[in-house]
Motif scaffolding. Structure first.
Motif, PDB file in Angstrom:
ATOM      1  N   GLU A  93       0.692  -1.117  -0.056  1.00 29.31           N
ATOM      2  CA  GLU A  93       0.013   0.017   0.000  1.00 29.31           C
ATOM      3  C   GLU A  93       0.778   1.296   0.066  1.00 29.31           C
ATOM      4  OE1 GLU A  93      -2.707  -0.327   3.215  1.00 29.31           O
ATOM      5  OE2 GLU A  93      -3.942  -1.842   2.234  1.00 29.31           O
ATOM      6  N   GLN A  94       1.880   1.186   0.938  1.00 27.80           N
ATOM      7  CA  GLN A  94       2.777   2.240   0.786  1.00 27.80           C
ATOM      8  C   GLN A  94       3.402   2.683  -0.627  1.00 27.80           C
ATOM      9  OE1 GLN A  94       5.868   2.133   3.903  1.00 27.80           O
ATOM     10  NE2 GLN A  94       7.211   3.689   2.850  1.00 27.80           N
ATOM     11  N   LEU A  95       3.954   1.528  -1.272  1.00 28.52           N
ATOM     12  CA  LEU A  95       4.433   1.673  -2.638  1.00 28.52           C
ATOM     13  C   LEU A  95       3.286   2.225  -3.575  1.00 28.52           C
ATOM     14  CD1 LEU A  95       6.786  -1.320  -3.128  1.00 28.52           C
ATOM     15  CD2 LEU A  95       7.364   1.013  -2.345  1.00 28.52           C
ATOM     16  N   THR A  96       2.127   1.671  -3.585  1.00 33.25           N
ATOM     17  CA  THR A  96       1.188   2.217  -4.386  1.00 33.25           C
ATOM     18  C   THR A  96       0.731   3.627  -4.437  1.00 33.25           C
ATOM     19  OG1 THR A  96       0.262  -0.243  -4.505  1.00 33.25           O
ATOM     20  CG2 THR A  96      -1.284   1.580  -5.111  1.00 33.25           C
ATOM     21  N   ASN A  97       0.702   4.017  -3.117  1.00 31.40           N
ATOM     22  CA  ASN A  97       0.423   5.392  -2.679  1.00 31.40           C
ATOM     23  C   ASN A  97       1.316   6.348  -3.377  1.00 31.40           C
ATOM     24  OD1 ASN A  97      -2.089   4.473  -1.297  1.00 31.40           O
ATOM     25  ND2 ASN A  97      -0.890   4.689   0.648  1.00 31.40           N
ATOM     26  N   GLY A  99       2.838   5.949  -6.093  1.00 27.32           N
ATOM     27  CA  GLY A  99       2.800   5.594  -7.492  1.00 27.32           C
ATOM     28  C   GLY A  99       3.743   4.541  -8.227  1.00 27.32           C
ATOM     29  N   ILE A 100       4.173   3.523  -7.122  1.00 25.58           N
ATOM     30  CA  ILE A 100       4.987   2.257  -7.445  1.00 25.58           C
ATOM     31  C   ILE A 100       3.942   1.285  -7.482  1.00 25.58           C
ATOM     32  CG2 ILE A 100       6.933   0.838  -6.994  1.00 25.58           C
ATOM     33  CD1 ILE A 100       8.105   3.464  -5.442  1.00 25.58           C
ATOM     34  N   THR A 101       3.798   0.560  -8.729  1.00 29.74           N
ATOM     35  CA  THR A 101       3.091  -0.667  -8.775  1.00 29.74           C
ATOM     36  C   THR A 101       3.656  -1.925  -9.234  1.00 29.74           C
ATOM     37  OG1 THR A 101       2.649  -0.119 -11.034  1.00 29.74           O
ATOM     38  CG2 THR A 101       1.092   0.799  -9.617  1.00 29.74           C
ATOM     39  N   PHE A 102       2.998  -2.778  -8.537  1.00 30.98           N
ATOM     40  CA  PHE A 102       3.551  -4.506  -8.934  1.00 30.98           C
ATOM     41  C   PHE A 102       3.182  -4.924  -9.966  1.00 30.98           C
ATOM     42  CE2 PHE A 102       4.182  -3.533  -4.331  1.00 30.98           C
ATOM     43  CZ  PHE A 102       4.838  -4.452  -4.135  1.00 30.98           C
ATOM     44  N   LEU A 103       3.942  -5.379 -11.045  1.00 32.52           N
ATOM     45  CA  LEU A 103       3.534  -5.983 -12.066  1.00 32.52           C
ATOM     46  C   LEU A 103       3.639  -7.770 -12.172  1.00 32.52           C
ATOM     47  CD1 LEU A 103       5.962  -3.735 -14.472  1.00 32.52           C
ATOM     48  CD2 LEU A 103       3.238  -3.501 -13.980  1.00 32.52           C
ATOM     49  N   THR A 104       4.713  -8.054 -11.652  1.00 35.56           N
ATOM     50  CA  THR A 104       4.871  -9.738 -11.975  1.00 35.56           C
ATOM     51  C   THR A 104       5.931 -10.121 -10.661  1.00 35.56           C
ATOM     52  OG1 THR A 104       6.471  -9.721 -13.601  1.00 35.56           O
ATOM     53  CG2 THR A 104       4.247  -9.914 -14.378  1.00 35.56           C
ATOM     54  N   CYS A 105       5.635 -11.257 -10.407  1.00 36.75           N
ATOM     55  CA  CYS A 105       6.626 -11.727  -9.511  1.00 36.75           C
ATOM     56  C   CYS A 105       7.117 -13.220  -9.847  1.00 36.75           C
ATOM     57  CB  CYS A 105       5.961 -11.859  -7.918  1.00 36.75           C
ATOM     58  SG  CYS A 105       6.822 -12.299  -6.624  1.00 36.75           S
ATOM     59  N   TYR A 106       8.347 -13.471  -9.717  1.00 35.18           N
ATOM     60  CA  TYR A 106       8.944 -14.759  -9.849  1.00 35.18           C
ATOM     61  C   TYR A 106       9.747 -15.403  -8.513  1.00 35.18           C
ATOM     62  CZ  TYR A 106       9.017 -11.829 -14.272  1.00 35.18           C
ATOM     63  OH  TYR A 106       8.734 -11.210 -15.365  1.00 35.18           O
ATOM     64  N   GLU A 107       9.406 -16.695  -8.587  1.00 35.52           N
ATOM     65  CA  GLU A 107      10.164 -17.097  -7.422  1.00 35.52           C
ATOM     66  C   GLU A 107      11.016 -18.257  -7.654  1.00 35.52           C
ATOM     67  OE1 GLU A 107       8.496 -19.940  -3.835  1.00 35.52           O
ATOM     68  OE2 GLU A 107       7.476 -18.221  -3.935  1.00 35.52           O
ATOM     69  N   PHE A 108      12.222 -18.458  -7.019  1.00 30.59           N
ATOM     70  CA  PHE A 108      13.058 -19.529  -7.507  1.00 30.59           C
ATOM     71  C   PHE A 108      13.905 -20.235  -6.183  1.00 30.59           C
ATOM     72  CE2 PHE A 108      13.418 -15.697 -10.426  1.00 30.59           C
ATOM     73  CZ  PHE A 108      13.105 -16.396 -11.537  1.00 30.59           C
ATOM     74  N   PRO A 109      14.057 -21.451  -6.200  1.00 29.07           N
ATOM     75  CA  PRO A 109      14.830 -21.938  -5.017  1.00 29.07           C
ATOM     76  C   PRO A 109      16.372 -21.425  -5.285  1.00 29.07           C
ATOM     77  CG  PRO A 109      14.615 -23.677  -6.809  1.00 29.07           C
ATOM     78  CD  PRO A 109      13.805 -22.290  -7.358  1.00 29.07           C
ATOM     79  N   ASP A 110      16.811 -20.962  -4.139  1.00 28.04           N
ATOM     80  CA  ASP A 110      18.130 -20.174  -4.314  1.00 28.04           C
ATOM     81  C   ASP A 110      19.293 -21.231  -4.296  1.00 28.04           C
ATOM     82  OD1 ASP A 110      19.880 -18.265  -4.482  1.00 28.04           O
ATOM     83  OD2 ASP A 110      20.210 -17.793  -2.471  1.00 28.04           O
ATOM     84  N   ASP A 111      19.187 -22.210  -5.387  1.00 31.03           N
ATOM     85  CA  ASP A 111      20.557 -23.086  -5.352  1.00 31.03           C
ATOM     86  C   ASP A 111      21.758 -22.237  -5.715  1.00 31.03           C
ATOM     87  OD1 ASP A 111      18.535 -25.283  -5.188  1.00 31.03           O
ATOM     88  OD2 ASP A 111      18.275 -25.184  -7.339  1.00 31.03           O
ATOM     89  N   TRP A 112      21.384 -20.818  -6.267  1.00 31.46           N
ATOM     90  CA  TRP A 112      22.526 -20.123  -6.754  1.00 31.46           C
ATOM     91  C   TRP A 112      22.775 -18.859  -5.636  1.00 31.46           C
ATOM     92  CZ3 TRP A 112      25.917 -21.726 -10.658  1.00 31.46           C
ATOM     93  CH2 TRP A 112      25.354 -22.850 -11.228  1.00 31.46           C
ATOM     94  N   TYR A 113      22.715 -19.186  -4.431  1.00 27.59           N
ATOM     95  CA  TYR A 113      22.674 -17.970  -3.550  1.00 27.59           C
ATOM     96  C   TYR A 113      24.039 -17.153  -3.356  1.00 27.59           C
ATOM     97  CZ  TYR A 113      25.627 -20.834  -0.418  1.00 27.59           C
ATOM     98  OH  TYR A 113      26.834 -21.643  -0.035  1.00 27.59           O
ATOM     99  N   HIS A 114      24.915 -18.043  -3.951  1.00 20.40           N
ATOM    100  CA  HIS A 114      26.455 -17.370  -3.875  1.00 20.40           C
ATOM    101  C   HIS A 114      26.292 -16.301  -5.174  1.00 20.40           C
ATOM    102  CE1 HIS A 114      26.599 -20.744  -6.638  1.00 20.40           C
ATOM    103  NE2 HIS A 114      27.535 -20.075  -7.657  1.00 20.40           N
ATOM    104  N   TRP A 115      25.587 -16.564  -6.186  1.00 21.44           N
ATOM    105  CA  TRP A 115      25.723 -15.393  -7.235  1.00 21.44           C
ATOM    106  C   TRP A 115      24.721 -14.346  -6.736  1.00 21.44           C
ATOM    107  CZ3 TRP A 115      20.995 -14.179  -9.381  1.00 21.44           C
ATOM    108  CH2 TRP A 115      20.026 -15.167  -9.475  1.00 21.44           C
TER     109      TRP A 115
END
Length: 240
Positions: A93-97, A99-115
């Motif tokens: 809500e704070q971001l939306t107020n 003028g920052i809007t959410f578009l898409t979200c991607y989730e990954f298991p962090d097998d590559w946490y080091h990068w």
């Protein structure tokens, strides 16, 4: 009889400090250009996320080809808990107020946490989002895994400060099947080095294609529906 310490009973699979239990969530935001010019205010937007339980690290970058978009990357061991919390609703809500809007979200298991931890905040990143129809076959996954992506030519006796691409491409599959966005970041030394992707191939059968053109051809051959690309330089979001 002395009872065992509760901490000693925690399995490795439940340990929030074990990198294998971390999840990386990348969110695309639409943010007015120049919003980040007020550094203190910009960093302040994301404090609810940075202070959330299980938070490890958050980074952000404004895309070069689509400058009205920002990528927010977060490494967290309890991301689902945060998503369902009142704090997450307040954060959005704070971001939306402002003028920052959410578009898409991607989730990954962090097998590559080091990068994520050590490379993304310090390198120039070129990203491919590749879309496939559901379900993705094992053959497609294997062909993607074997692809070399865009890599500089081999140069003998190359000094470290001359490397165009200090790390090999990273290939990831989204964990939520409704998205199926395979991302392949290429980690370049800087923007000038990344221009190598536009060099015309000298192979006799390439018809003057650039290295990016050849890679796009490969993606079409393995049945991708669509792909997009962009590049950026990430900065870490500090905890205030």
């Amino acid at each position: 009889m002395a009872l065992p310490d509760s901490g000693s009973m925690q399995s490795v699979s439940d340990d929030p400090n074990n990198p294998s239990n971390w999840t990386v969530v990348w969110t695309e935001l639409r943010a007015p250009i120049g919003h980040e010019s007020d550094k203190q205010r910009w960093v302040g937007y994301f404090q609810p996320l940075v202070h959330a339980a299980g938070h490890k690290q958050s980074i952000w970058a404004r895309l070069r080809f689509n400058p009205d978009k920002v990528i927010l990357g977060t490494c967290n061991s309890a991301c689902r808990d945060f998503e369902s919390s009142p704090l997450a609703q307040l954060f959005r809500e704070q971001l939306t107020n402002d003028g920052i809007t959410f578009l898409t979200c991607y989730e990954f298991p962090d097998d590559w946490y080091h990068w994520f931890q050590s490379l993304l905040p310090r390198r120039f990143i070129y990203i491919f989002w590749v879309y496939f129809k559901v379900p993705v076959t094992e053959e497609q996954k294997q062909r993607v895994a074997k692809s070399v992506g865009i890599r500089p030519p081999v140069v003998l006796n190359l000094r470290p400060n001359q490397r165009l691409q200090p790390r090999l491409p990273v290939k990831l599959w989204a964990t939520r099947t409704e998205y199926l966005h395979g991302e392949e970041p290429h980690i370049w030394r800087d923007e000038e080095a990344a221009s190598w992707r536009l060099i015309k191939s000298r192979h006799i059968n390439s018809f003057g294609e650039t290295n990016v053109d050849k890679f796009h051809g490969f993606l079409r051959d393995i049945g991708s529906m669509e792909f997009k690309e962009d590049y950026c330089h990430f900065e870490e979001l500090p905890r205030l």
